[in-house]
Design a protein around this motif. Structure first.
Motif, mmCIF file in Angstrom:
data_model
loop_
_atom_site.group_PDB
_atom_site.id
_atom_site.type_symbol
_atom_site.label_atom_id
_atom_site.label_comp_id
_atom_site.label_asym_id
_atom_site.label_seq_id
_atom_site.Cartn_x
_atom_site.Cartn_y
_atom_site.Cartn_z
ATOM 1 N N GLY A 1 0.827 -1.226 -0.071
ATOM 2 C CA GLY A 1 -0.091 -0.120 -0.087
ATOM 3 C C GLY A 1 0.717 1.185 -0.205
ATOM 4 O O GLY A 1 2.154 0.989 -0.271
ATOM 5 N N THR A 2 0.284 2.404 0.310
ATOM 6 C CA THR A 2 0.939 3.534 0.164
ATOM 7 C C THR A 2 1.130 4.070 1.536
ATOM 8 O O THR A 2 0.074 4.107 2.209
ATOM 9 N N PHE A 3 2.425 4.360 2.197
ATOM 10 C CA PHE A 3 2.634 4.735 3.511
ATOM 11 C C PHE A 3 3.238 6.042 3.621
ATOM 12 O O PHE A 3 3.912 6.405 2.892
ATOM 13 N N ILE A 4 2.648 6.784 4.743
ATOM 14 C CA ILE A 4 3.155 7.921 5.340
ATOM 15 C C ILE A 4 4.586 7.576 5.827
ATOM 16 O O ILE A 4 4.824 7.027 6.659
ATOM 17 N N VAL A 5 5.953 8.340 5.260
ATOM 18 C CA VAL A 5 7.086 7.940 5.915
ATOM 19 C C VAL A 5 7.563 9.273 6.474
ATOM 20 O O VAL A 5 8.654 9.182 7.328
ATOM 21 N N ARG A 6 7.103 10.280 6.214
ATOM 22 C CA ARG A 6 7.849 11.680 6.731
ATOM 23 C C ARG A 6 6.729 12.711 6.921
ATOM 24 O O ARG A 6 5.893 12.935 5.947
ATOM 25 N N ALA A 7 6.770 13.375 7.845
ATOM 26 C CA ALA A 7 5.685 14.597 8.199
ATOM 27 C C ALA A 7 6.311 16.004 7.700
ATOM 28 O O ALA A 7 7.281 16.466 8.023
ATOM 29 N N PRO A 8 5.545 16.609 6.596
ATOM 30 C CA PRO A 8 6.254 17.728 6.340
ATOM 31 C C PRO A 8 6.120 19.002 7.149
ATOM 32 O O PRO A 8 4.885 18.863 8.051
ATOM 33 N N PHE A 9 6.874 19.869 7.504
ATOM 34 C CA PHE A 9 6.693 21.098 8.175
ATOM 35 C C PHE A 9 7.609 22.176 7.811
ATOM 36 O O PHE A 9 8.879 21.838 7.374
ATOM 37 N N PRO A 10 7.135 23.403 7.868
ATOM 38 C CA PRO A 10 7.854 24.661 7.048
ATOM 39 C C PRO A 10 9.114 24.734 8.243
ATOM 40 O O PRO A 10 9.128 24.372 9.232
ATOM 41 N N SER A 11 10.460 25.033 7.626
ATOM 42 C CA SER A 11 11.523 25.333 8.373
ATOM 43 C C SER A 11 11.324 26.825 8.959
ATOM 44 O O SER A 11 10.686 27.775 8.609
ATOM 45 N N PRO A 12 12.284 27.060 9.943
ATOM 46 C CA PRO A 12 12.069 28.518 10.399
ATOM 47 C C PRO A 12 12.456 29.555 9.490
ATOM 48 O O PRO A 12 11.702 30.462 9.438
ATOM 49 N N ASP A 13 13.035 29.359 8.376
ATOM 50 C CA ASP A 13 13.207 30.557 7.319
ATOM 51 C C ASP A 13 12.004 30.583 6.506
ATOM 52 O O ASP A 13 11.693 31.752 6.227
ATOM 53 N N GLU A 14 11.403 29.346 6.340
ATOM 54 C CA GLU A 14 10.075 29.470 5.561
ATOM 55 C C GLU A 14 8.978 30.325 6.269
ATOM 56 O O GLU A 14 8.415 31.047 5.746
ATOM 57 N N VAL A 15 9.098 30.100 7.567
ATOM 58 C CA VAL A 15 8.040 30.751 8.523
ATOM 59 C C VAL A 15 8.659 32.260 8.505
ATOM 60 O O VAL A 15 7.622 33.164 8.501
ATOM 61 N N ARG A 16 9.675 32.680 8.589
ATOM 62 C CA ARG A 16 10.165 34.009 8.737
ATOM 63 C C ARG A 16 9.775 34.680 7.409
ATOM 64 O O ARG A 16 9.422 35.600 7.390
ATOM 65 N N GLU A 17 9.881 33.923 6.267
ATOM 66 C CA GLU A 17 9.619 34.536 4.943
ATOM 67 C C GLU A 17 8.199 34.701 4.952
ATOM 68 O O GLU A 17 7.613 35.870 4.298
ATOM 69 N N ARG A 18 7.485 33.899 5.452
ATOM 70 C CA ARG A 18 5.896 34.024 5.325
ATOM 71 C C ARG A 18 5.569 35.371 6.260
ATOM 72 O O ARG A 18 4.448 36.090 5.845
#
Length: 246
Positions: free
Chosen positions: A81-98
């Motif tokens: 089947g299709t399994f989730i292997v990693r959880a995405p999350f923005p980096s501090p730099d991406e949050v700063r840019e937002r």
């Protein structure tokens, strides 16, 4: 033991015209919010395509994008089947840019919407929740306390708020809360002091749960408003730390 997952709470918002990238983003949002977890197996492709209201071929394009990003893997065989292997999350730099790209007025508007929706949810949940559901809410709050990283805490915090929206028994408010959490959670956690934020959120969640357990809608709305105001202050502080001349 393989974890399975049922229908996603906001999959009915997808449209037949949605492309593979849109499907991929919805799955990513579900993972970020803790609705899907690492190690979990997604439903079969035909079933998942039906949930999203898209063709199986479109779903496969979305899953292919997630495989390329190493978010999921697909295994063959009887236990595949299709399994989730990693959880995405923005980096501090991406949050700063937002935050850098958002004005104080825009951030204030986001906070105001979150307070309005969250307070309404808490008020309804206090009048509509039942015994075992409150126990489930408490278990989700405990995940925030046990979180070892900001990403884990943000995911657990979002799951707490979404569960409260489920208890409110309002599909419209639930969809609004899911959207708000996907947009706001990283802004509250990533750039703030982790230990201090976790302590404040833990205390705030306890206040909300006490009011919900007592079926006190007014107290629940007030407790939630105060909790989300605290979140808003952290977000504004992070913005000002990036743009101190504002």
């Amino acid at each position: 033991m393989v974890q399975e997952h049922g229908p996603l709470p906001f999959s009915d918002e997808a449209s037949p015209s949605a492309g593979g990238a849109a499907v991929a983003e919805r799955i990513l949002s579900s993972i970020s919010l803790g609705l899907l977890t690492v190690g979990e197996r997604l439903p079969p492709e035909v079933e998942l395509a039906q949930q999203f209201g898209v063709a199986v071929n479109t779903l496969r394009k979305g899953l292919s994008e997630l495989r390329d990003r190493e978010i999921v893997v697909t295994r063959r065989g009887r236990s595949g089947g299709t399994f989730i292997v990693r959880a995405p999350f923005p980096s501090p730099d991406e949050v700063r840019e937002r935050l850098r790209e958002s004005s104080l007025v825009e951030l204030r508007d986001l906070r105001d919407e979150q307070v309005a929706v969250g307070s309404a949810i808490a008020r309804l949940a206090a009048t509509r929740a039942w015994g075992t559901s409150i126990e489930r809410l408490a278990a989700l709050a405990e995940r925030v306390t046990q979180a070892a990283t900001a990403a884990e805490a943000a995911s657990a915090d979002s799951r707490f708020h979404i569960e409260l929206a489920v208890l409110a028994q309002s599909p419209r408010l639930l969809r609004a809360e899911v959207r708000i959490q996907s947009e706001m959670a990283p802004l509250h956690w990533i750039l703030s002091d982790f230990e201090q934020t976790r302590s404040v959120v833990e205390s705030d969640h306890e206040s909300v749960m006490r009011a919900v357990s007592a079926n006190d809608g007014t107290a629940a709305a007030v407790a939630m408003s105060e909790h989300l105001q605290h979140d808003g202050v952290r977000m504004m502080d992070a913005k000002l730390s990036i743009d101190p001349d504002l």
